[in-house]
Design a protein around this motif. Structure first.
Motif, PDB file in Angstrom:
ATOM      1  N   SER A 211       0.765  -1.241  -0.120  1.00 36.71           N
ATOM      2  CA  SER A 211       0.016   0.053   0.108  1.00 36.71           C
ATOM      3  C   SER A 211       1.061   1.132   0.002  1.00 36.71           C
ATOM      4  O   SER A 211       0.449   2.314  -0.433  1.00 36.71           O
ATOM      5  CB  SER A 211      -1.011  -0.192   1.263  1.00 36.71           C
ATOM      6  N   SER A 220      -6.659  -1.157  -4.010  1.00 35.15           N
ATOM      7  CA  SER A 220      -7.939  -1.560  -3.819  1.00 35.15           C
ATOM      8  C   SER A 220      -8.106  -2.519  -2.704  1.00 35.15           C
ATOM      9  O   SER A 220      -7.319  -3.517  -2.666  1.00 35.15           O
ATOM     10  CB  SER A 220      -8.600  -2.338  -5.116  1.00 35.15           C
ATOM     11  N   PHE A 221      -8.765  -2.360  -1.865  1.00 32.99           N
ATOM     12  CA  PHE A 221      -8.518  -3.121  -0.583  1.00 32.99           C
ATOM     13  C   PHE A 221     -10.169  -3.382  -0.131  1.00 32.99           C
ATOM     14  O   PHE A 221     -11.134  -2.705  -0.334  1.00 32.99           O
ATOM     15  CB  PHE A 221      -8.235  -2.363   0.547  1.00 32.99           C
ATOM     16  N   THR A 222     -10.380  -4.729   0.526  1.00 34.09           N
ATOM     17  CA  THR A 222     -11.899  -5.054   0.971  1.00 34.09           C
ATOM     18  C   THR A 222     -11.445  -5.768   2.180  1.00 34.09           C
ATOM     19  O   THR A 222     -10.574  -6.561   2.242  1.00 34.09           O
ATOM     20  CB  THR A 222     -12.465  -6.223   0.157  1.00 34.09           C
ATOM     21  N   THR A 225     -12.726  -1.756   8.676  1.00 34.13           N
ATOM     22  CA  THR A 225     -12.722  -0.488   8.688  1.00 34.13           C
ATOM     23  C   THR A 225     -11.343   0.054   9.176  1.00 34.13           C
ATOM     24  O   THR A 225     -10.604   0.904   8.715  1.00 34.13           O
ATOM     25  CB  THR A 225     -13.787   0.323   9.215  1.00 34.13           C
ATOM     26  N   GLY A 228      -8.621  -0.744   6.949  1.00 35.85           N
ATOM     27  CA  GLY A 228      -8.539   0.319   5.714  1.00 35.85           C
ATOM     28  C   GLY A 228      -8.167   1.849   6.062  1.00 35.85           C
ATOM     29  O   GLY A 228      -7.480   2.289   5.280  1.00 35.85           O
ATOM     30  N   VAL A 242      -6.926   5.423  -3.696  1.00 30.69           N
ATOM     31  CA  VAL A 242      -7.207   4.195  -2.889  1.00 30.69           C
ATOM     32  C   VAL A 242      -8.822   4.146  -3.032  1.00 30.69           C
ATOM     33  O   VAL A 242      -9.578   4.903  -2.551  1.00 30.69           O
ATOM     34  CB  VAL A 242      -6.928   4.746  -1.390  1.00 30.69           C
ATOM     35  N   THR A 243      -9.315   2.763  -3.252  1.00 36.14           N
ATOM     36  CA  THR A 243     -10.492   2.452  -3.138  1.00 36.14           C
ATOM     37  C   THR A 243     -10.641   1.312  -2.076  1.00 36.14           C
ATOM     38  O   THR A 243     -10.192   0.602  -1.892  1.00 36.14           O
ATOM     39  CB  THR A 243     -11.191   1.826  -4.451  1.00 36.14           C
ATOM     40  N   GLN A 244     -11.726   1.445  -1.310  1.00 30.13           N
ATOM     41  CA  GLN A 244     -12.033   0.606  -0.242  1.00 30.13           C
ATOM     42  C   GLN A 244     -13.439   0.091  -0.060  1.00 30.13           C
ATOM     43  O   GLN A 244     -14.413   0.924  -0.132  1.00 30.13           O
ATOM     44  CB  GLN A 244     -11.584   1.177   1.164  1.00 30.13           C
ATOM     45  N   GLU A 245     -13.671  -1.159   0.048  1.00 30.48           N
ATOM     46  CA  GLU A 245     -15.049  -1.529   0.350  1.00 30.48           C
ATOM     47  C   GLU A 245     -14.848  -2.341   1.915  1.00 30.48           C
ATOM     48  O   GLU A 245     -14.018  -3.361   2.011  1.00 30.48           O
ATOM     49  CB  GLU A 245     -15.474  -2.663  -0.570  1.00 30.48           C
ATOM     50  N   LEU A 246     -15.448  -1.472   2.896  1.00 31.00           N
ATOM     51  CA  LEU A 246     -15.205  -1.710   4.340  1.00 31.00           C
ATOM     52  C   LEU A 246     -16.405  -2.313   5.251  1.00 31.00           C
ATOM     53  O   LEU A 246     -16.972  -3.163   4.501  1.00 31.00           O
ATOM     54  CB  LEU A 246     -14.365  -0.491   4.854  1.00 31.00           C
ATOM     55  N   GLY A 449     -16.541   3.019   3.459  1.00 30.95           N
ATOM     56  CA  GLY A 449     -15.517   2.870   2.565  1.00 30.95           C
ATOM     57  C   GLY A 449     -15.606   3.902   1.391  1.00 30.95           C
ATOM     58  O   GLY A 449     -16.495   4.976   1.439  1.00 30.95           O
TER      59      GLY A 449
END
Length: 476
Positions: A211, A220-222, A225, A228, A242-246, A449
């Protein structure tokens, strides 16, 4: 006993830079199921260098060339379905029917959707004298979690490939087997060397260097939180995307109609799927206060029909992923009891007859206040909280009274009312009667996210937008 001692870098299976390894525990037996090499910053450096070297050629490929590669992946994927399903059951406890069914089908669906979007997407568009061009962002660092390990790899890797990006994947150390098999599939499909790279390892050892790496253009992170936030901090000095699905604490508003009891039962099934280890699980069920007693009985009946046991058999519900996850869930169930929620069924401890393995009882709480810990924190287990609402406005207020905003569901026969409610929910993915669509954007508001995945919306996260001014000749 699996032994994965090499990483996939530059189109080759290579030895890691260091001697470190980690063990993967089968959550159903508590026995060690395999040993995997643990990556370090040196491994990340090699993988990023390979991806950077491959980027100029891959980003210059045509849509037809990339589509051909994705179709080859689809063919190779089908040949490994049995292997992938077995790995999912072994590493994270998914029941066989779930592992060999929905878990695999989700990944295949994301691949099919990536191909569809690629073959119809307009990568350039002229607007007056200006040409708007969409170009691949570059080298992507992809960090995926353990709960839906295959589909959450697929939803990142396939759009990244389709748009012409190159990448480094770091799967979760709790479920690394599927990542290893995924790399074998891409290798068999003939993905060009360096376009896709795999480094295994944990967050501090491999995730943090990835990162923070200056050679990575996007992360891209899942995952959680908490993680993240750390990834965003690591990425900030290099100003990468930075894209995040938290996390989530999603509401399910059950409307007051004739299908009420059936919809409560469906809500219980949604929460117990995958042992409750789903970020978008609708773990806060909101019901009319006057029908709380009916909701309790319907939820009790549905939860007590769920069979828990050996995931290689016919059980509906397998174990949660790890001892740490098991203990955390137990603590939150006890906290729900201590804070005064009504325990409808389930509770602390393993289900009867299961002395070994990280099995959790399907648990339902009623009369839950939205200020209680079990209504505020993401439990990530098969635990449902039922809250009462006075009227529709109160239901909306309860639904939105959370620091998360990932998903929601509206359950009811009155479609007009459900549509109106869906517009009022502060969440990125709102279903009406459990609606599902691979083309829909998936992602969250607030602490759930930023950015979106799935379909064309996820596709565009991997693209930069360029304006070429004066592209059209000036009129004479």
């Amino acid at each position: 006993m699996r032994d994965y001692s090499k990483f996939y870098i530059g189109g080759q299976w290579v030895d890691p830079a260091g001697p470190g390894t980690f063990e993967v525990v089968n959550p159903a037996t508590e026995d060690v199921a395999g040993t995997v090499a643990a990556g370090t910053a040196a491994d990340i450096d090699r993988a990023v260098a390979a991806a950077r070297h491959a980027f100029p050629a891959w980003s210059a490929t045509t849509v037809a060339e990339r589509s051909e590669v994705l179709h080859a992946i689809a063919e190779a994927y089908q040949k490994r379905r049995d292997d992938l399903g077995a790995a999912l059951t072994e590493e994270m406890g998914a029941p066989r029917a779930l592992a060999n069914g929905f878990q695999l089908d989700l990944a295949a669906g994301h691949l099919a959707k990536a191909i569809e979007v690629l073959e119809h997407y307009a990568f350039s568009e002229q607007r007056g004298p200006t040409l708007i061009v969409k170009e691949p962002i570059g080298v992507c660092g992809l960090i995926t979690p353990w709960n839906w390990p295959l589909s959450l790899i697929a939803v990142k890797v396939f759009p990244a490939l389709a748009t012409g990006c190159t990448m480094v994947l770091k799967p979760s150390e709790k479920s690394p087997f599927t990542g290893q098999l995924f790399a074998e599939i891409l290798d068999a499909a003939g993905v060009p060397a360096g376009v896709f790279n795999l480094v295994q390892g944990d967050g501090p050892g491999a995730g943090a260097p990835l990162s923070a790496h200056p050679g990575v253009d996007m992360i891209s992170f899942t995952g959680s939180t908490r993680a993240g936030i750390e990834i965003a901090r690591n990425a900030a000095p290099t100003v990468k995307r930075v894209t995040q699905e938290l996390g989530g604490k999603s509401p399910n508003i059950v409307l007051d109609d004739a299908a009420f009891a059936a919809n409560v039962g469906k809500g219980v099934a949604a929460v117990t799927l995958n042992a409750g280890q789903t970020c978008s699980a609708t773990t806060r069920m909101l019901v009319p206060r006057g029908r709380m007693a009916e909701a309790v009985e319907a939820a009790r009946a549905a939860a007590e029909q769920v069979t828990v046991g050996d995931p290689t058999g016919t059980a509906d519900l397998g174990p949660v992923v790890s001892a740490a996850q098991f203990e955390r869930i137990q603590g939150l169930i006890q906290q729900g009891i201590d804070e005064g929620a009504t325990l409808v069924t389930g509770g602390v401890g393993r289900p009867e007859g299961l002395a070994r393995g990280y099995y959790v009882k399907p648990t339902v709480f009623a009369d839950v206040g939205n200020d209680m810990t079990i209504a505020r924190e993401e439990i990530f287990g098969p635990v449902l909280s039922i809250l009462g609402y006075d009227d529709i406005d109160h239901a909306v207020a309860l639904a939105n009274d959370t620091e998360y905003g990932l998903a929601a569901n509206i359950a009811g026969a009155d479609l007009d009312q459900a549509r109106a409610l869906a517009r009022r929910i502060r969440a990125g993915y709102v279903s009406i009667n459990d609606g599902f669509d691979f083309s829909s954007p998936f992602g969250g508001y607030k602490k759930s996210g930023n950015g979106r995945e799935w379909g064309e919306f996820g596709f565009e996260e991997y693209l930069e937008t360029k304006g070429i001014l004066g592209y059209a000749a000036a009129p004479q």
